[in-house]
Design an enzyme around this catalytic site. Structure first.
Site, PDB file in Angstrom:
ATOM      1  N   ASP A 289       0.844  -1.204   0.000  1.00 53.10           N
ATOM      2  CA  ASP A 289       0.000   0.000   0.000  1.00 53.10           C
ATOM      3  C   ASP A 289       0.876   1.249   0.000  1.00 53.10           C
ATOM      4  OD1 ASP A 289      -3.272   0.194   1.039  1.00 53.10           O
ATOM      5  OD2 ASP A 289      -2.088   2.046   0.916  1.00 53.10           O
TER       6      ASP A 289
ATOM      7  N   ASP B 168       3.561   1.792  -4.693  1.00 52.22           N
ATOM      8  CA  ASP B 168       2.712   2.682  -5.487  1.00 52.22           C
ATOM      9  C   ASP B 168       2.372   1.955  -6.779  1.00 52.22           C
ATOM     10  OD1 ASP B 168       1.508   4.593  -7.032  1.00 52.22           O
ATOM     11  OD2 ASP B 168       2.969   6.176  -6.572  1.00 52.22           O
ATOM     12  N   VAL B 169       1.124   1.545  -6.923  1.00 58.32           N
ATOM     13  CA  VAL B 169       0.732   0.727  -8.078  1.00 58.32           C
ATOM     14  C   VAL B 169       0.896   1.474  -9.402  1.00 58.32           C
ATOM     15  CG1 VAL B 169      -0.889  -0.751  -6.809  1.00 58.32           C
ATOM     16  CG2 VAL B 169      -1.736   1.354  -7.884  1.00 58.32           C
TER      17      VAL B 169
ATOM     18  N   TYR C  50     -13.772   7.005 -12.445  1.00 58.95           N
ATOM     19  CA  TYR C  50     -13.771   5.731 -11.703  1.00 58.95           C
ATOM     20  C   TYR C  50     -14.471   4.642 -12.523  1.00 58.95           C
ATOM     21  CZ  TYR C  50     -14.765   2.332  -8.012  1.00 58.95           C
ATOM     22  OH  TYR C  50     -14.869   1.169  -7.272  1.00 58.95           O
TER      23      TYR C  50
HETATM   24  N1  NAD Z   1     -16.001  -0.417  -1.248  1.00 58.86           N
HETATM   25  C1  NAD Z   1     -16.880  -0.609  -2.214  1.00 58.86           C
HETATM   26  O1  NAD Z   1     -18.090  -0.418  -2.034  1.00 58.86           O
HETATM   27  C2  NAD Z   1     -16.419  -1.089  -3.567  1.00 58.86           C
HETATM   28  C3  NAD Z   1     -17.379  -1.382  -4.555  1.00 58.86           C
HETATM   29  C4  NAD Z   1     -16.951  -1.831  -5.801  1.00 58.86           C
HETATM   30  C5  NAD Z   1     -15.606  -1.982  -6.054  1.00 58.86           C
HETATM   31  N2  NAD Z   1     -14.702  -1.701  -5.090  1.00 58.86           N
HETATM   32  C6  NAD Z   1     -13.285  -1.851  -5.406  1.00 58.86           C
HETATM   33  O2  NAD Z   1     -12.656  -2.599  -4.386  1.00 58.86           O
HETATM   34  C7  NAD Z   1     -11.334  -2.120  -4.188  1.00 58.86           C
HETATM   35  C8  NAD Z   1     -11.137  -1.698  -2.748  1.00 58.86           C
HETATM   36  O3  NAD Z   1     -12.067  -0.677  -2.454  1.00 58.86           O
HETATM   37  P1  NAD Z   1     -12.142  -0.030  -1.009  1.00 58.86           P
HETATM   38  O4  NAD Z   1     -13.459   0.625  -0.903  1.00 58.86           O
HETATM   39  O5  NAD Z   1     -11.703  -1.011   0.016  1.00 58.86           O
HETATM   40  O6  NAD Z   1     -11.038   1.144  -1.169  1.00 58.86           O
HETATM   41  P2  NAD Z   1     -10.398   2.069  -0.035  1.00 58.86           P
HETATM   42  O7  NAD Z   1     -10.412   3.471  -0.582  1.00 58.86           O
HETATM   43  O8  NAD Z   1     -11.016   1.832   1.297  1.00 58.86           O
HETATM   44  O9  NAD Z   1      -8.885   1.556   0.040  1.00 58.86           O
HETATM   45  C9  NAD Z   1      -8.024   1.709  -1.049  1.00 58.86           C
HETATM   46  C10 NAD Z   1      -6.608   1.416  -0.582  1.00 58.86           C
HETATM   47  O10 NAD Z   1      -5.757   1.593  -1.735  1.00 58.86           O
HETATM   48  C11 NAD Z   1      -4.620   2.326  -1.327  1.00 58.86           C
HETATM   49  N3  NAD Z   1      -4.057   3.055  -2.478  1.00 58.86           N
HETATM   50  C12 NAD Z   1      -4.561   4.152  -3.093  1.00 58.86           C
HETATM   51  N4  NAD Z   1      -3.737   4.536  -4.091  1.00 58.86           N
HETATM   52  C13 NAD Z   1      -2.716   3.651  -4.114  1.00 58.86           C
HETATM   53  C14 NAD Z   1      -1.550   3.514  -4.911  1.00 58.86           C
HETATM   54  N5  NAD Z   1      -1.270   4.402  -5.894  1.00 58.86           N
HETATM   55  N6  NAD Z   1      -0.706   2.488  -4.679  1.00 58.86           N
HETATM   56  C15 NAD Z   1      -0.967   1.604  -3.675  1.00 58.86           C
HETATM   57  N7  NAD Z   1      -2.040   1.689  -2.863  1.00 58.86           N
HETATM   58  C16 NAD Z   1      -2.903   2.702  -3.090  1.00 58.86           C
HETATM   59  C17 NAD Z   1      -5.120   3.275  -0.239  1.00 58.86           C
HETATM   60  O11 NAD Z   1      -4.051   3.735   0.573  1.00 58.86           O
HETATM   61  C18 NAD Z   1      -6.107   2.383   0.501  1.00 58.86           C
HETATM   62  O12 NAD Z   1      -5.476   1.648   1.538  1.00 58.86           O
HETATM   63  C19 NAD Z   1     -11.142  -0.990  -5.189  1.00 58.86           C
HETATM   64  O13 NAD Z   1     -10.552  -1.498  -6.366  1.00 58.86           O
HETATM   65  C20 NAD Z   1     -12.546  -0.526  -5.463  1.00 58.86           C
HETATM   66  O14 NAD Z   1     -12.683   0.091  -6.720  1.00 58.86           O
HETATM   67  C21 NAD Z   1     -15.081  -1.240  -3.859  1.00 58.86           C
END
Ligand code: NAD
Length: 236
Positions: free
Chosen positions: A33, A54-55, A143
């Site tokens: 992360d 950093d992805v 998004y």
């Molecule tokens: N939560 C939902 O309702 C939901 C619904 C559909 C899809 N998703 C997908 O599930 C996944 C997780 O969602 P979430 O809600 O847990 O997200 P979140 O925002 O809670 O967490 C995202 C994490 O990614 C990390 N991050 C951000 N940019 C980064 C980078 N450049 N390099 C490395 N790490 C990085 C952040 O620090 C954070 O820990 C995502 O791909 C999201 O699109 C989530």
């Protein structure tokens, strides 16, 4: 021997739940992360390993691979989620959301997928979203665009790797309870819930279970698929 699993964006939310599930299943889990402090807190609980990552950066992926060694499971979960109306998205935000969500997933498939191809086995699971399948989801255009593209990318990567023992699949959740959903305004959340036939938010464990299946040995004949975990929001 324990498998090595890398979960990006695992310092919180769904990534954390996925990391917990894979660790509970016996995998060595790398919590990768941008937020190293958060990753360390999760890693400490799971006896996992935190990696600052950093992805968006090819160099960061190469360093991650040096730390990880042979990777058996990659979960491309990290994302930047922005709810903003079409006209309010500025160009820098557009680029960064696409770089995080789409380039990040592409780099993971390319860098880790190449290593898996050489070794003749591996599982890659990409986090898409119902937002990429249906324009009714409440979200930002950047998004949604990134998540639609991840579904196409998943099919392409799956085709490239199908003969090498490596599967590539996607999971497409609808709204899941967690820190991201907690930032949504109550009236927006209520509107969201009305679109989900089961009448509730999904739970992080429900997404983690879908990821664990696609990451398992048993799922060897499933590739290029998108598994919907959406409470019936989109049936196809
Ligand atoms: N939560 C939902 O309702 C939901 C619904 C559909 C899809 N998703 C997908 O599930 C996944 C997780 O969602 P979430 O809600 O847990 O997200 P979140 O925002 O809670 O967490 C995202 C994490 O990614 C990390 N991050 C951000 N940019 C980064 C980078 N450049 N390099 C490395 N790490 C990085 C952040 O620090 C954070 O820990 C995502 O791909 C999201 O699109 C989530």
């Amino acid at each position: 021997m324990a498998r090595t699993a890398v979960v990006t964006g695992a310092a919180r939310g769904l990534g954390e739940a996925i990391a917990r599930r894979l660790a509970a299943d016996g995998d060595r889990v790398l919590i990768a992360d941008l937020n190293l402090e958060g990753a360390e807190a999760v890693a400490a609980e799971l006896a996992g390993e935190a990696v600052e990552h950093d992805v968006r950066s090819l160099e960061s992926w190469e360093r991650l691979l040096e730390t990880a060694g042979d990777v058996d499971v990659l979960v491309n979960n990290a994302a930047r989620t922005e709810f903003r109306s079409f006209w309010e998205i500025d160009v820098d935000e557009w680029d960064d959301v696409l770089a995080t969500n789409l380039r990040g997933t592409y780099l993971g498939c390319r860098v880790v997928g190449a290593q898996m191809r050489e070794r003749g086995s591996g599982r890659i699971v990409n986090l898409a979203s119902v937002a990429g399948q249906n324009s009714r989801a409440v979200t930002g255009a950047h998004y949604a665009t990134s998540k639609a593209a991840i579904i196409a990318l998943t099919r392409h990567a799956a085709t490239e790797l199908a003969g090498s023992g490596v599967t590539v699949n996607a999971v497409a959740p609808a709204a899941i309870d967690g820190p991201m959903v907690a930032t949504v305004a109550p009236e927006r959340l209520e509107a969201m819930l009305k679109t989900i036939p089961v009448g509730r938010l999904g739970q992080p464990d429900e997404v983690a279970a879908a990821v664990a299946y696609l990451a398992s040995e048993a799922a060897g004949f499933v590739t290029g698929a998108t598994l919907d975990v959406n409470g019936g929001m989109l049936m196809r």
